[in-house]
Each structure stands twice: as structure tokens, then as C-alpha cells.
Write a protein that holds these residues in place. Sequence first.
Motif, short mmCIF file in Angstrom:
data_model
loop_
_atom_site.label_atom_id
_atom_site.label_comp_id
_atom_site.label_asym_id
_atom_site.label_seq_id
_atom_site.Cartn_x
_atom_site.Cartn_y
_atom_site.Cartn_z
N ASN A 173 0.60 -1.40 -0.09
CA ASN A 173 -0.27 0.31 -0.03
C ASN A 173 1.36 1.11 0.29
O ASN A 173 1.77 1.38 0.47
CB ASN A 173 -1.12 -0.49 1.62
N VAL A 174 0.72 2.25 -1.22
CA VAL A 174 1.72 3.72 -1.07
C VAL A 174 1.61 4.08 0.46
O VAL A 174 0.42 4.65 0.66
CB VAL A 174 0.78 4.25 -2.35
N LEU A 175 3.01 4.87 0.32
CA LEU A 175 2.79 6.38 1.72
C LEU A 175 2.07 7.26 1.08
O LEU A 175 1.20 7.29 0.03
CB LEU A 175 4.18 6.42 1.30
N GLY A 176 1.00 7.51 2.24
CA GLY A 176 0.00 8.49 1.95
C GLY A 176 -1.45 8.01 1.91
O GLY A 176 -2.57 8.11 1.56
N GLY A 177 -1.41 6.20 1.77
CA GLY A 177 -2.88 5.53 1.35
C GLY A 177 -3.05 5.10 3.09
O GLY A 177 -3.20 6.02 3.69
N CYS A 178 -4.21 4.60 3.01
CA CYS A 178 -5.42 3.89 3.63
C CYS A 178 -5.58 3.02 4.37
O CYS A 178 -6.28 2.38 4.54
CB CYS A 178 -6.65 4.74 4.01
#
Lengths: 491, 491
Positions: A173-178
Motif C-alpha cells: 500500500n503506498v505511502l499516504g494511503g489508508c
Amino acid sequence: MFHSTKQQLFVNPPAATHGYARPSSSGAHRLKLAARLYTATSARPLPSFPCVAQHAARENRILSLRASSSSDPSASGPEPPYARPSPSSYQTYHHNKPLPLTYAEPLPEFDIAYETWGTLSPARDNVILLHTGLSASSHAASTPENSAPGWWEKFIGPGRALDTRQFFVICTNVLGGCYGTTGPSSIDPATSKPYATTFPVISIFDMVRAQFALLDHLGIVKLYASVGSSMGAMQSLAAGWMFPERIGKVVSISGTARSSPSSIAMRFAQRSVLMADPNWNEGFYYEGLPPHTGLKLARQIATITYRSGPEWDIRFGRQVRPLSSSETTEKQHTPPCALIFSLRRTLTTRRGEQFCLKYDANSLIYISKAMDLFDMTEPSLVALGLSPAIPTPPPTVSSSPTRAHPPPANPAPHLPELAAGLRPLANTPILVLGVQSDILFPVDQQRELADALRMAGNSRVSYYELGGVWGHDTFLLDEQNVGGAIRGFLL
Amino acid sequence: MFHSTKQQLFVNPPAATHGYARPSSSGAHRLKLAARLYTATSARPLPSFPCVAQHAARENRILSLRASSSSDPSASGPEPPYARPSPSSYQTYHHNKPLPLTYAEPLPEFDIAYETWGTLSPARDNVILLHTGLSASSHAASTPENSAPGWWEKFIGPGRALDTRQFFVICTNVLGGCYGTTGPSSIDPATSKPYATTFPVISIFDMVRAQFALLDHLGIVKLYASVGSSMGAMQSLAAGWMFPERIGKVVSISGTARSSPSSIAMRFAQRSVLMADPNWNEGFYYEGLPPHTGLKLARQIATITYRSGPEWDIRFGRQVRPLSSSETTEKQHTPPCALIFSLRRTLTTRRGEQFCLKYDANSLIYISKAMDLFDMTEPSLVALGLSPAIPTPPPTVSSSPTRAHPPPANPAPHLPELAAGLRPLANTPILVLGVQSDILFPVDQQRELADALRMAGNSRVSYYELGGVWGHDTFLLDEQNVGGAIRGFLL
């Protein structure tokens, strides 16, 4: 029936909130009253607006979910109404050292969620890092821990594009994701509250840096390949640029090395709509209601950019229809909104409903902004003080375009600057795949990317264009052609 | 500086309303308080969001305008804050007989606003009826009564595309509009209040019917030509179809005879955003504040569809930039929204600000819906019970495509049905002009229209495609090529 629906709308207090549904102010009540008095004196009944009523209905569902969960003592406290996937369905690495950021001071610590498929070889040399698009989780394909189909289900597995008999695939899951990775909805250790919009601005490069912290933790020195589509292609290119010695091959599908003004405008429109929802509250909605209406509207705009005109014409052309017989009986009072097109059903699907309840609005804002900021032209990279992990090696094969691929006769305006920026990728075999019906990452940008890489001295650029009518979504749908190109390139 | 701005935002009550700015409910105050408490304990200052603050600032301007005008006794009463052009700058014809409508019972009476240029010939045979796009007024060019430049200023006048030495040009405000012609903001004689969303659904055909009521009033039996661009081209085609004996020539620029699903989707997104603004209040905002934020956001989406990717790349490509030096000094706290692109300035122009204060939101909804519903394929026309004013005459020249224009090898999916629908236009000379960079009325639709007309037996179709990078807006900008084609065709 038309009348009774309307009555209900006015009699039932929860349904009377509408639009960006927040408890009506006294001004709104006054207007409602005016509308009611209006009906009493008007020859025409008041119209109904199912597409607006949908927002109020959703708000009511959220409120009643809240009410039922607050009666459960174990569920007390402010709980965001969007549900993360169960933490048991993915792994999490906690990095307790600062992560340098492109536009801000380092992030003191962060979590990164990931899932894997296949088996890591003893030499740890069969790893494919798969990057996601804007809103996807690490769940690219089903796993024993989570049997739900992933967002690239048909592309990962034995004999598939990413062949798990050969490769060990990692998706984060990308940085900044949830969805398990640190983002604006995560708890800021400094305050014990969600970051909200105090979360720092992030870049595509920062996302990649976080992924490589995970790779370091896993003891993976070199990737067999970095693979991504859409925003994932941006990350894939950035990874190859930042860590040229640690990546064997790069795959970029329907991506770009330089966000175009028209795609930035599309994302700007989405963020504007989202941020205008009063529930957004400058990002501090975690103790209140989330901006579900704004998120739904933003998603609608995005959906339009994901497909192409020709496909919609084939799919909906014959279903764009005048009023049905049941509608014409009350046609005198039918407001524009009540004329239903099949198309509208597509834009307001259940999946869209799910999205606006499950996805974090601030994540959309931060990640879509990171896409806007992505620009690998040399002046932009220099201005940001970015440089690859190692000095750019001299090209090993050729420093000029090949005979088969001479410089383009009509180069794109930014081609030389882009070629200069992409020099660190000169020695990495790259697959660039674009789709002619893509309106978000148009085929011109795919050609520009391939041309710039060749101009940078890369003689191992594989370039394909796909036809078809699926537009930007082709990378999710065209298993045969997208999957086939990847499989062939990775061998 | 960042801090003081923020302080101001919270200290100054009017500025503290934000987003779809309606007086904050107690819930919103609670959230604001939470945000303030948050800052007190947080290491990170709260960010600012200029693009959201803009909506609040506009609301405050409207409120203060209201306050100052209410102190003037002559300006008492609920006055919509959008300003119509002065009624003295155009002429109005009041039609006091019912106007038949496609989707509803007849409209009992209506006004139609119009302006004229040039001199009506004694034989009344030199009339050009000019149709407008979605939001334009009758002010196509400056007049002695109104010296402000019109929306087609350079195309109308002596020696121009519509040469006023030869032609008498009439332009009307469309039915459903808000610039003098009856629309949802007009007073319903049955109630003495604005129609709002009790206004009936209208069609492109209804707009044309209203125009011909005006022509009857003016004693104009036959038009030299019917000319229109964008939605105006739809009206132009509809006019030629409804009254083939009353129209000499038809000009369709960047139009279509059948709205495409992707353009419908774009307009659906605009309406959804507008109708989600709580100020919209199901259309009954004439006694309250108008949905200026929703209208501004809808306009932003529209603006994106009016231009093309290539033009934006040329115009903005080099201005898409990372943070400026002044921004980087506080980069730690810069939220995504504060990273300014030149592009954003274009999407949030003063003209856009003017639009969202002057144009009536309900007019946008009704007229854009009329565009969605426009479909001249035969099954659609039959379903609506529409038929031309006279029976379709047999084609006079040829009933099949010419040798120069054989049937297309890959016909568009709906071509035969469209050709059948367009049979009443078989004997009218038609200019079809499209723009290759148009993403709203794509060039495929222009080709489809020309092919269908030829297939319908029309041997006098003039068809041109323009290159260039201006997209849909080309018809407003390219005086040389668009104007030249019209001038040549009208001779």
C-alpha cells in the motif's frame, strides 16, 4: 407515487437533509419551509431528485451505523466509518527511522503494509515489486489470508503475467494511503491524533523510498523487476531512476514520466469537489462525518477519465433513451435529474458507493497531488535536489537512438529535457506500453516516454501500443495483451 | 506569515465559514473547536487552503452586497445575486399562446429575448438565425444599445463570417436560459414566483420551436441560413429538420446529431456537483443564497472539456513547477492545495468567478439536460412522436452517397439509424465542421454526422476538419478557419 415520495422527503427529518448533507441550518429550514409553502400555492407539484437524495440516504446510513456501534461498549470512541481491510490479511513493516521526503522534513517513522505471492528464491533474486495505482490496496490478488479477488487478480499466479512459479511478487500500500501504510488518517505519534492535513506533502519518489526501506528490511538487495500501471508506472520509473543498480527491469504501463496539464486539471477538479464538501472540514473530519458526498462526486469525475468515448458509445449508445412509459405518465413534472440514463447507473454504482465509504478522502488528496507533482524532466529534478542513489553510469550499449528508432521527426515539446532527466535509466531494460484510447495518460505521452528513454541512450526500450476501447482501464482488463507483453518482456 | 494567515482564518468569523459555505451548524463549530484544540497540542501548525477559502470569500461578498442593497429601499425584496444584462440592451417578444414541449405539457406563455445585426431586406429573405451554446446570451456581438463585445464578436459584422452588409442576423437567448428568455428563474404566472425546478423539462426541439414563434412574429417566413456551434449546432440541425421548407442552408460547427455517452457523462458530473451544493436546495434558492460554489466547480469541469491536452501542454507545460523558493521555506507545512500551478489559475479565473455569480444554476441544469437528450436517430425521434413540419420530400439530387463520398468502410455503430432520422435534411445544403482536438464533440461524431447526412441522400454536405490545439473552443477563437468556411458556404 410521485407525491407520496415527496411527502416522505419533507416529513421524515433525516431524509430532509440533502446534498452535502450536514444538519440543516436555520437558513436551510427557512428555505424548506418556503418550498413547502410554494407547493401549497403552486399548480405544479415539487419534483424529486433521486441523485441528490442518494447523498442524504448515505449520510443516514452512516449515522445509524454510528448509533448502533456506539451502543456496543467495545466500539466506543471516534471510529472512521470507512473500514480498512482486516490487518490480519496483510503484513506490516514498521520503520522506526526517519524517512526523507521530497517536499518536507523527514517523516519520523512509518508503517508499510504489503502482501506477497510466490516463493522467495534462496538467492533472493526473483523478486518483482508491483506498484499500485491511486486508490488500490496491497491486495493485488487473492491470498490464503484474504480470498477476495485482488485488483490484478488475473495477472498474478502460476502461468500468469507475473508467474508465481518463477517470481516472488511483493505489492505494498503506498505511502499516504489508508490501507495499512502510514497516511493522513494514521495516528501522528507526536499528538496521538490522526495527521489529517498536517500530514506532509509526499512525492512519488517518497513512496518508492518507503518501499525500498521495506526491501532493505526483507534483505532484498536487487529486484528482478519493478512493475506498475498508471500511478504505479510512475513509481516503477522513479524506482528505476533512484536505484538503477538495484533493479533488473522496469515495466511502465499507461504511465508517464511527466504529468500532463490536462491530467492535472482532471485531478484538480476532483480535489476541488471533494474539498468543497463541508464535511471535509479542512481535512479534520476524523471525529465527525467523512466527506462521503464530495468523495463520491470526485470518484464520478475520475471514472469518466478511466474509460474512453468509443467504449461508452458501444456500451451505452443504444441505451441512451427518452422517457420510459412509466415516466411519461408523469412527464409534466419530471425534472431533468429524473430522466435516467444507463450511463448514470454506471457512474453511481455500488462500487462507487463502497469507495466513498471505505477510502480516506485525505489519502485521495495527498496521492493525487503526488501524481500532479511528478515530473522527471531534468530542470524539475534539479530544482528538487533529487539525484539517483548512485552516479549515472555511462550507457553500456549505445548513446544514441538505434537505427530502428531514429529521433522522432516531430519531437514532443519537452523531449530533450525529459531525455536528460531520464539518463539514470539508460542502462535498464524498459517495457513501455500505452493505450490509444486512453484519455488520462494519452498515447502521445507513451510515445514521448519511449522517445525520451531512447534519446537518453537506452537501447533496450520495448514499446507497444494497444488499440481497443477500454481507455486507461485497459491495464485492469486486457489480460491477453497487457499480460502477454509483460510475460514476454520478463522472460 | 503562514501562522498569522491561519489565525485570521479562525478569528474572523466570516472567513471561518468555508467550503460550500453556509452558516456553520453547531456540529461544524464543534469540529472547528476540535481543530483549534488540535493545534494547541500539535507540533505541526494547521495548513491553509486558499482554493477552499475562495468559496467562503465569495459567499461573504454576496452577503455584503445583499446587506448594502437592502439599505436601498428601491432594491428591497429578494433579488437573485446574478445580474441579468440590462433589459434595454435586447428586445423581447412575449408569446402569449401555449408552446408545445417535447417532454411535458405546453408552456402556457413565454418571453424570448433577441438581438439583431444588419438590415432586414424588403423581401425578408436575408435572415440568418444564429443559435447559441449552453450559457451564452443573445449578445453575440456589440450593438448600439450594448457596446460590450459579444461572444462571437469577430464573426459578425461588415465583411465578417456573418456579413452584415448582406445578412440580417438574429440571435436569441435560448428557452430555459436566464438572459431575458423564459427559464427556471422566470416568474411562473400561475404562482407569481420563480418556476425553479417546477419548470418543465425542455428539449433542443422546444428551443427551436420558441425561436420560430419569434420568426412568425417578425414575419420571417424563410431563413437564408440557420447557424450554430456546439449546442447551437444541435439547434441548427433541429431547425433544418423541423422546418425544412423554411431554411435555406444549415451550418453545424463542432456539434452532433446524437449526444455521445462521454459528453453526457461530463455534463452529468457537472450537474451532480452543482446539485450537491446545499445552497441549490432542490432548485429553490431564489429567496436564499445561490449555489455559487457548486456552479463554480461545475464550470471548472466544463472548462477542462472545452480545451485540448496538446494546447495545455504548450501553454502550461513549462509552468508546471515544483515549489518556489518562498514556498520551500515553509515547505514542511505546505498542504497539497497550496502548491500552485499556473493551470489552477486558469481554472479559477475571474471569468469563472463572474460566471458563477451571473449565471442561473437551474438554467445550467435544464439546458445541459436538453443537450443530453438530443438524439436524432430514427428510433429516438419516433419514440418522442416528433415529426418535421412537412412530410419528408424525396431527395432532389441523389439518394445515395456520391462517388467522391462512398459509404464509410467502418461505419459508426449508429450510422444507419442516424441516417434514417436525418432524412428530412436530405435536400438542405449543410456545412459540417469539426475540430480534431475537440474532446467534447469529438471528430468521430463530426464524421458520423457528415456520413449520415450523405447516407440520408444529401449530396450537398460540405465537410471540413480543422487541426489546431484549441479543442472545442476553436469555434470561438479560430476566426480565420471557422469564419472562412462559413463565409464560403453562405455565398
